[in-house]
Write an enzyme that holds these catalytic residues in place. Structure first.
Site, PDB file in Angstrom:
ATOM      1  N   LYS A  69       9.272 -58.936  24.446  1.00 14.09           N
ATOM      2  CA  LYS A  69       8.764 -59.797  23.397  1.00 14.09           C
ATOM      3  C   LYS A  69       8.810 -59.124  22.025  1.00 14.09           C
ATOM      4  CE  LYS A  69       4.591 -59.634  22.547  1.00 14.09           C
ATOM      5  NZ  LYS A  69       3.129 -59.632  22.457  1.00 14.09           N
ATOM      6  N   THR A  70       8.284 -57.925  21.965  1.00 12.67           N
ATOM      7  CA  THR A  70       8.232 -57.242  20.673  1.00 12.67           C
ATOM      8  C   THR A  70       9.634 -56.969  20.152  1.00 12.67           C
ATOM      9  OG1 THR A  70       6.237 -56.190  21.473  1.00 12.67           O
ATOM     10  CG2 THR A  70       7.156 -55.341  19.441  1.00 12.67           C
ATOM     11  N   ASP A 257       2.775 -63.689  16.371  1.00 10.48           N
ATOM     12  CA  ASP A 257       2.764 -62.964  17.640  1.00 10.48           C
ATOM     13  C   ASP A 257       1.551 -63.423  18.455  1.00 10.48           C
ATOM     14  OD1 ASP A 257       3.470 -61.123  19.521  1.00 10.48           O
ATOM     15  OD2 ASP A 257       2.517 -59.425  18.514  1.00 10.48           O
ATOM     16  N   GLU A 258       1.642 -63.336  19.760  1.00 11.32           N
ATOM     17  CA  GLU A 258       0.497 -63.668  20.628  1.00 11.32           C
ATOM     18  C   GLU A 258      -0.095 -65.037  20.296  1.00 11.32           C
ATOM     19  OE1 GLU A 258       0.020 -61.772  23.093  1.00 11.32           O
ATOM     20  OE2 GLU A 258      -0.002 -59.645  22.549  1.00 11.32           O
ATOM     21  N   GLN A 299      -1.006 -65.313  29.655  1.00  9.70           N
ATOM     22  CA  GLN A 299      -1.767 -64.122  29.277  1.00  9.70           C
ATOM     23  C   GLN A 299      -2.858 -64.437  28.274  1.00  9.70           C
ATOM     24  OE1 GLN A 299       0.334 -60.225  28.931  1.00  9.70           O
ATOM     25  NE2 GLN A 299       2.175 -61.498  29.069  1.00  9.70           N
ATOM     26  N   ARG A 652       0.684 -55.139  34.470  1.00  7.63           N
ATOM     27  CA  ARG A 652       0.724 -53.866  33.741  1.00  7.63           C
ATOM     28  C   ARG A 652       1.475 -52.814  34.531  1.00  7.63           C
ATOM     29  NH1 ARG A 652       0.920 -55.790  29.639  1.00  7.63           N
ATOM     30  NH2 ARG A 652       0.985 -57.667  30.887  1.00  7.63           N
TER      31      ARG A 652
END
Length: 837
Positions: A69-70, A257-258, A299, A652
């Site tokens: 994503k980043t 973002d997010e 998430q 994770r």
DNA sequence: CCGAGGATAATTTTT
DNA sequence: TTATCCTCGG
């Protein structure tokens, strides 16, 4: 104006300030000549690439965990810059945390090289809000040097207001009201906009008035709380279409973002800026919105602080004609981890739907392991053992770093047991999260001094330190100051200056106050011509603050002095004291030292965005995870958020995930029998394996008599779970009657677990038959029900307890028994967990 | 002004 | 149970 970073002409960015060079130039050339893809696109998969190059029109990138994503976000910015679609100052990029903003800045910088200046409008919602407000403060009735209050200040302020209203601040806790205000502001609601019900719910129905009074007080203080940093810009832009139009012209591209974590206010803010009127300017199709939101509905774990998953779920309706790209190719985890996580999250309704896949598939890969332990102590011990085992070189001489391992807990009280255990083992660990540097008392005191110097109107700061160190300026004097200041509508420090010239104060107080006032006069004068670190040191010295801690004999005092030194040292990185204060108000985090090899311990929430080779997930029990409170307060959606939390936890892990559940956990000091989390039953057999044998550690074979000590005689009030039965546990992994159990479960949940008002708690003794009740593990409820439910036991009774074996009742308080156990000594337990012998 | 002791509450956390 | 907060007494 605080920011000097925005050095590019504000409006009318028509002239290039700097010609992109290097990589960017090559990219531009590539674009012009339709040559092969520029370097920065190499290595992106097709979906990622599409997300990068789809620059026009609304775009939603649904980026699953570990799908890069980043990378997409940063490459997209690099692409926009490199192709000359916009200048850095024309891109608005928002993140949630400072950490994310920092990381993004760094990575864009690496991609684009030194060709462009850092992006002035890349930051958190709040920091960008501050920037807007500093520019247009007068439009919302503030001065541009307004102060930003943190939660602590806010609570103190509200407390004053509650007391000023003549209300009992015990019955109406300031903290609670601060949360309510925060909630309203998260929804963008001003005092007159809050629902009547909300307004009535607090302070004898004076909620609205109190909120109003609070806002007025902030205005006189020339201050903002965090919520205002979102709400004021919204109001300002709405009320001033010309200003809004300027920003519409300015920002060509918006990135968020997010997105799943945005709250209503942030959403309104974003829409305001994104909804550009029809435009004929180049680089934009008429009226289209070049807004790109990146997020993952699976998430979304911050609903409890106002995040609206709905924002992301609704994206294509909010922005008609939106492109939606799914990133589902995962580069982080093994097929088992993804399989387990994917199957689990599929139990949620109301999601956009994604299935992560990986090409890393290998028969060698470990399945997700589920372990059982008798109690939390054993859980910690066994996790410790596993970590030691991983640390030892394996057959191939490979050993694992502690840095690659993490323990992710649902609630922070779980950490303690691990810490205790690791201390005795001598295992390095670090706790992530927890109390932060800038929240420490000594730091906040020092900051209050600095604030009061820089910001004479900052009464809160002044009040905080006026009698720290103790100067004999007690409540009476403060009240006097307060009244004087209020009556004349001047800052308290000005009031103090006046008052020391009069006869109104007691001589002693007058002398002390004069000293304080003179101090501030001196420091303010020095503000302009003294290096700020030097001044800071002087302030702490001359005020006697440093001395106060030097004279303090307590164990923490040296640490506090050390922290103060650290504070001064860190000020060096800023140009001025004001710059420093601004930074601290917004960036409350301090870096951890990464040098040491250590296991990380943190909550699931703070683990979002991180990854580890090996992840331990303890405490998968009903009531803890999913947490009782989430179920009580959030119902089905609460449960779904918990499930997403579980999903975040699992994803994770890169290589190994170890889940744990225990049969007994101590909650609020009482031992409670617990049952495995429903989430365990939602994991797919194919990717999960039940680990055995861990339980007989160190001869801790318990009184229960069974070989494992686990589950003998225990009853799962939901009906059967495949984790109830030791034989099933051993291998076969059947789920007999699971559907039925599931049905019972939801039934029971709604019937009993929703009760917060006490007294309806049904407890089931061991071996009891008849209608099945739910054994609550909520200590609060159980504890509260004590007074009027006399125990069936009496002193001297011989009883049996699953964990502690046989013993005699020594004392009774309601349903809490104190029992002298033969082997385990004296313990306090609930009567529901013992049976008469 | 300080310390003791009682009452109270005990998910998650960023800005 | 434990931690924290606040009140009360010296």
């Amino acid at each position: 104006m605080i920011d000097s970073s925005d050095d590019i002409p504000f409006f009318g960015d028509s002239e290039p300030v700097k010609r992109p060079s290097g990589l960017a130039a090559r990219a531009m050339a590539a674009r012009n000549q339709s040559a092969p893809a520029p370097d920065y696109l190499i290595g992106l998969n097709p979906e990622q690439r599409q997300a990068v190059v789809t620059t026009e029109g609304p775009l939603l990138v649904l980026a699953g965990a570990g799908t890069g994503k980043t990378r997409v976000l940063t490459t997209r910015i690099a692409h926009i810059l490199a192709t000359g679609l916009a200048f850095p100052s024309q891109i608005l990029a928002v993140t949630f945390t400072n950490k994310a903003a920092r990381e993004m800045k760094e990575r864009v910088g690496m991609l684009v090289g030194g060709a462009v200046e850092g992006m002035p409008w890349l930051g958190t919602f709040h920091s960008i809000g501050v920037k807007l407000l500093r520019r247009h403060a007068e439009l919302v009735g503030l001065r541009s040097d307004f102060t930003i209050l943190d939660t602590d200040d806010v609570v103190r302020l509200i407390k004053q207001l509650i007391q000023a209203e003549g209300l009992d601040d015990k019955r109406w806790p300031a903290r609670q009201f601060a949360q309510m205000i925060d909630g309203w502001k998260n929804k963008g609601m001003a005092p007159h906009e809050i629902p009547e019900g909300d307004a009535r719910a607090f302070a004898n129905g004076k909620g609205r008035e109190l909120y109003e009074a609070y806002q007025n007080r902030l205005k006189t203080l020339n201050a903002c709380d965090f919520g205002d940093l979102l709400c004021h810009p919204i109001r300002m832009l709405r009320a001033n279409p010309d200003v809004l139009a300027d920003y519409h012209r300015k920002f060509k591209y918006l990135l968020v973002d997010e997105y799943q974590d945005t709250n209503t206010a942030q959403y309104m803010w974003l829409r305001l800026l994104a909804q550009r009127p029809q435009s004929k300017e180049p680089g934009q199709r008429g009226g289209s919105v070049n807004v790109c939101c990146v997020g993952d509905d699976d998430q979304s774990i911050y609903g409890w602080r106002g995040a609206e998953v709905d924002n992301i779920l609704r994206f294509d309706k909010d922005f008609p004609g939106a492109t939606i790209i799914r990133l589902e190719r995962n580069y982080r985890s093994t097929e088992h981890i993804l399989g387990a996580a994917g199957h689990l999250i599929a139990h949620n309704e109301g999601r956009l739907g994604k299935t992560l896949f990986t090409e890393q598939s290998d028969p060698e890969h470990e399945k997700v392991q589920v372990h059982a332990a008798w109690d939390s102590e054993e859980e910690a011990r066994a996790v410790g053992e596993t970590i030691e085992q991983l640390q030892r070189p394996d057959a191939n001489g490979r050993r694992h770093n502690l840095n690659d391992m993490a323990i992710l807990v649902r609630a922070s009280f779980q950490m303690r047991e691990f810490e205790d255990r690791f201390v005795t083992m001598g295992l390095n660990y670090r706790v992530i999260g927890g109390p932060r540097f800038y929240e420490r008392q000594e730091i906040r005191d020092a900051m209050a001094y600095f604030r009061a110097v820089c910001q004479p109107a900052d009464d809160l700061a002044f009040e905080r330190i006026v009698n720290v160190p103790k100067r004999g300026l007690g409540d009476a004097t403060i009240r006097q100051l307060h009244d004087y200041a209020r009556a004349r509508d001047i800052p308290m420090i000005a009031a103090a200056r006046d008052l020391v010239e009069t006869e109104e104060l007691k001589p002693k107080a007058r002398k002390s106050l004069r000293d304080v006032v003179e101090g501030f006069t001196r420091w303010s004068a020095a503000l302009e011509n003294t290096p700020h670190t030097e001044l800071a040191e002087r302030i702490l010295e001359e005020s006697g603050y440093t001395e106060m801690w030097q004279n303090d004999k307590s164990a923490e005092a040296p640490g506090r002095l050390e922290n103060l030194k650290e504070l001064i040292r860190s000020m060096d990185f800023y140009e001025s004291m004001r710059g420093f204060l601004e930074h601290v108000a917004l960036v409350m985090d301090a870096e951890q030292n990464e040098d040491m090899d250590a296991v990380s311990i943190m909550t699931l929430h703070s683990a979002k965005g991180l990854e580890f080779e090996t992840v331990f997930l303890p405490g998968w029990e009903e009531g803890l995870f999913p947490h009782q409170r989430s179920l009580d307060e959030g119902g089905r959606s609460g449960l779904e958020e918990e499930r997403r939390l579980a999903y975040v936890g699992l994803t994770r892990a890169k290589k190994r995930a170890h889940l744990w559940f225990v049969s007994n956990r101590r909650i609020h000091g009482l031992w409670q029998s617990t049952i495995p989390s429903r989430f365990l039953d939602e994991l797919p057999e194919a990717h999960v394996e039940v680990a055995e044998a861990e339980m007989s550690y160190g001869g801790y074979n318990r009184f229960g008599g069974g070989s494992s000590g686990f589950s003998a005689g225990r009853q799962n009030p939901y009906g059967a779970s495949r984790f109830d039965n030791p034989e099933i546990f051993a291998s076969t992994y059947e789920t007999p009657g699971w559907k039925r159990a599931q049905a019972n479960r939801t039934d029971a949940t709604s019937r009993n677990w929703g009760s917060r008002s006490g007294h309806q708690v049904e407890r089931v003794g061991y071996g009891e038959s008849g209608p099945r009740g739910v054994r609550t593990i909520e200590g609060e409820l159980v504890a509260k029900s004590t007074t009027d439910t006399p125990s069936a036991f009496s002193i001297g009774d011989r009883v049996f307890h699953m964990k502690f074996g046989n013993g005699n009742v020594a004392a009774i308080e309601g349903n809490k028994l104190t029992i002298d156990f033969d082997k385990a000594g004296q313990k306090r337990v609930l009567d529901g967990f013992v049976t008469p012998v």
